[in-house]
Design a protein around this motif. Structure first.
Motif, short mmCIF file in Angstrom:
data_model
loop_
_atom_site.label_atom_id
_atom_site.label_comp_id
_atom_site.label_asym_id
_atom_site.label_seq_id
_atom_site.Cartn_x
_atom_site.Cartn_y
_atom_site.Cartn_z
N VAL A 24 1.14 -0.91 0.02
CA VAL A 24 -0.07 -0.02 0.52
C VAL A 24 0.86 1.41 -0.11
O VAL A 24 0.82 2.32 -0.75
N ALA A 25 1.64 1.54 1.19
CA ALA A 25 2.54 2.47 0.81
C ALA A 25 3.54 2.54 -0.66
O ALA A 25 3.73 3.51 -0.65
N TYR A 26 4.21 1.69 -0.46
CA TYR A 26 4.95 1.69 -2.38
C TYR A 26 4.51 2.32 -3.19
O TYR A 26 4.45 3.32 -4.12
N VAL A 27 3.05 1.13 -3.19
CA VAL A 27 2.07 2.02 -4.54
C VAL A 27 1.43 3.20 -4.27
O VAL A 27 1.60 3.69 -5.37
N THR A 28 1.38 3.94 -3.10
CA THR A 28 0.44 4.97 -3.01
C THR A 28 2.00 6.12 -3.19
O THR A 28 1.06 7.18 -4.04
N ILE A 29 2.59 5.84 -2.71
CA ILE A 29 3.93 6.71 -2.65
C ILE A 29 4.08 6.78 -4.29
O ILE A 29 4.76 8.09 -4.89
N GLY A 30 4.34 5.67 -4.74
CA GLY A 30 5.09 5.85 -6.59
C GLY A 30 4.06 6.37 -7.36
O GLY A 30 4.27 7.34 -8.30
N VAL A 31 2.36 6.59 -6.39
CA VAL A 31 1.70 6.87 -7.41
C VAL A 31 1.68 8.56 -8.15
O VAL A 31 1.49 9.02 -8.42
N PHE A 32 2.11 9.12 -6.31
CA PHE A 32 1.79 10.31 -6.22
C PHE A 32 3.05 10.47 -6.71
O PHE A 32 3.46 12.10 -7.29
N LEU A 33 4.36 10.22 -7.07
CA LEU A 33 5.35 10.66 -8.03
C LEU A 33 5.75 10.17 -8.94
O LEU A 33 5.55 11.86 -9.76
N ALA A 34 4.42 9.07 -9.50
CA ALA A 34 4.62 9.32 -10.61
C ALA A 34 3.54 10.85 -11.79
O ALA A 34 3.51 11.35 -12.19
N VAL A 35 2.42 10.44 -10.90
CA VAL A 35 1.23 11.80 -11.08
C VAL A 35 2.15 13.06 -10.86
O VAL A 35 2.00 13.92 -12.07
N SER A 36 3.37 13.74 -9.76
CA SER A 36 3.22 14.78 -10.38
C SER A 36 4.77 14.94 -11.02
O SER A 36 4.24 16.37 -11.32
N GLY A 37 5.05 14.48 -11.63
CA GLY A 37 6.57 14.23 -12.60
C GLY A 37 5.63 14.63 -13.89
O GLY A 37 6.69 15.18 -14.23
N LEU A 38 4.94 13.25 -13.98
CA LEU A 38 4.09 13.74 -15.44
C LEU A 38 3.68 15.02 -15.22
O LEU A 38 4.06 15.82 -16.28
N LEU A 39 2.85 15.92 -14.66
CA LEU A 39 2.71 17.31 -14.50
C LEU A 39 3.24 17.90 -14.35
O LEU A 39 2.57 18.76 -14.88
N LEU A 40 4.58 17.77 -14.14
CA LEU A 40 5.53 18.47 -13.76
C LEU A 40 6.57 19.38 -15.36
O LEU A 40 6.83 20.28 -14.87
N TRP A 41 6.69 18.03 -16.06
CA TRP A 41 7.56 18.10 -16.71
C TRP A 41 7.18 17.22 -18.40
O TRP A 41 8.09 18.15 -18.82
N PHE A 42 5.64 16.98 -18.03
CA PHE A 42 5.38 15.92 -19.35
C PHE A 42 3.90 16.66 -19.85
O PHE A 42 4.16 17.23 -21.53
N PHE A 43 3.33 17.25 -19.22
CA PHE A 43 2.28 17.71 -20.04
C PHE A 43 2.00 19.18 -19.88
O PHE A 43 2.47 20.25 -19.33
N PRO A 44 1.85 19.77 -20.72
CA PRO A 44 1.97 21.29 -21.87
C PRO A 44 1.91 22.11 -20.84
O PRO A 44 2.63 23.29 -20.89
N ASP A 45 0.20 22.00 -20.08
CA ASP A 45 -0.37 22.90 -19.45
C ASP A 45 0.37 22.97 -17.94
O ASP A 45 0.09 24.53 -17.51
N THR A 46 1.36 22.14 -17.47
CA THR A 46 1.57 22.48 -16.10
C THR A 46 3.62 22.23 -16.23
O THR A 46 4.02 22.30 -15.26
N SER A 47 3.27 21.90 -17.65
CA SER A 47 5.53 21.60 -17.67
C SER A 47 6.18 22.96 -16.85
O SER A 47 5.76 23.89 -17.76
N LEU A 48 6.62 22.44 -15.99
CA LEU A 48 7.97 23.73 -15.86
C LEU A 48 8.93 24.12 -17.06
O LEU A 48 9.39 24.77 -16.67
N LEU A 49 9.13 22.98 -18.04
CA LEU A 49 10.13 23.60 -19.05
C LEU A 49 9.72 24.35 -19.99
O LEU A 49 10.81 24.77 -20.17
N ASP A 50 8.49 24.86 -19.45
CA ASP A 50 7.19 25.64 -20.50
C ASP A 50 7.38 26.99 -20.76
O ASP A 50 6.79 27.54 -20.59
N TYR A 51 7.52 26.45 -18.74
CA TYR A 51 7.31 27.40 -17.86
C TYR A 51 8.37 29.03 -17.72
O TYR A 51 7.63 29.96 -18.38
N GLY A 52 9.00 28.31 -18.40
CA GLY A 52 10.44 29.80 -18.65
C GLY A 52 10.93 29.88 -17.65
O GLY A 52 11.69 31.53 -17.90
#
Length: 242
Positions: A17-45
């Motif tokens: 439970v702990a590993y899946v929960t933390i893994g999902v949290f890190l995966a979702v935050s990573g995708l939102l911050l680095w890959f999705f255009p609307d929230t990507s830090l790379l596109d923020y400038g």
């Protein structure tokens, strides 16, 4: 108390439970911050993590209830709670031990996100061009926010034997505590009390600390908030104990 804390922590770490929960949290935050255009830090400038610290509270509304939902609910479902309360330990110590064990897991979920700070620091022009003070303040704010949500989650788990119900109650209470007062203060009939009502919510105090300013009033608020819900947990668990 330490024995209960260690037992609770290792019971989490020995389950998926702990590993899946933390893994999902890190995966979702990573995708939102680095890959999705609307929230990507790379596109923020800009070399800053404001988007990350604005996003995590909403992820915490699901991460922390998933961590805390089993703390008391599973004990009573499996019948081990009755055995636990016969030990030479006070009910208050049981509540604190379970709360601290869950809080450690929240901290373990946050530690890997430091790689985002390192990455942005390296990508900045010039290298290291990032406001470290604001980042430190924001991480302190996240930890205090996590402590408040954890106290809510432990309280919700003490109300029921069903982990799913505990998760739902906790998520709803976390969402209301973070956003409910802000929305309530914007009602037409309450505009004259907007600032006062919003000050009861977590969001205003979290935003204050995230700016890198550690105000005593904000620290007192978070400590008081967590203490109140731990007292509620003691009352709820005490009723079941009786």
């Amino acid at each position: 108390m330490y024995a209960v804390f260690k037992r609770e922590l290792f019971s989490f770490l020995n389950s998926m439970v702990a590993y899946v929960t933390i893994g999902v949290f890190l995966a979702v935050s990573g995708l939102l911050l680095w890959f999705f255009p609307d929230t990507s830090l790379l596109d923020y400038g800009y070399a800053e993590l404001n988007g990350f610290f604005s996003l995590v509270p909403y992820l915490f509304m699901f991460l922390i209830p998933a961590i805390t939902m089993r703390s008391f609910a599973e004990e009573r479902r499996e019948g081990t709670y009755e055995l636990l309360i016969t030990k030479p330990i006070t009910l208050w110590q049981i509540v604190i031990a379970k709360y601290l064990a869950c809080l450690v897991l929240v901290l373990l979920a946050l530690i890997p996100t430091l790689v985002y700070y390192y990455s942005i620091s390296k990508l900045g022009l010039p290298e290291g061009n990032i406001d470290s003070g604001a980042v430190i303040g924001s991480y302190i704010g996240l930890f205090l926010l996590g402590s408040a949500f954890t106290s809510i989650g432990v309280f919700a788990s003490a109300l029921t034997k069903n982990q799913i119900i505990a998760f739902a109650i906790s998520a709803a209470l976390c969402a209301f505590a973070f956003l409910g007062f802000d929305y309530s203060s914007q009602l037409l009939s309450m505009q004259s009390f907007e600032t006062t009502i919003a000050s009861f919510g977590i969001n205003q105090h979290y935003q204050s600390i995230s700016r890198g300013v550690l105000d005593t009033r904000d620290l007192v608020y978070f400590i008081s908030f967590s203490t109140v819900f731990l007292l509620f947990t003691k009352l709820a668990a005490g009723g079941k104990r009786k």
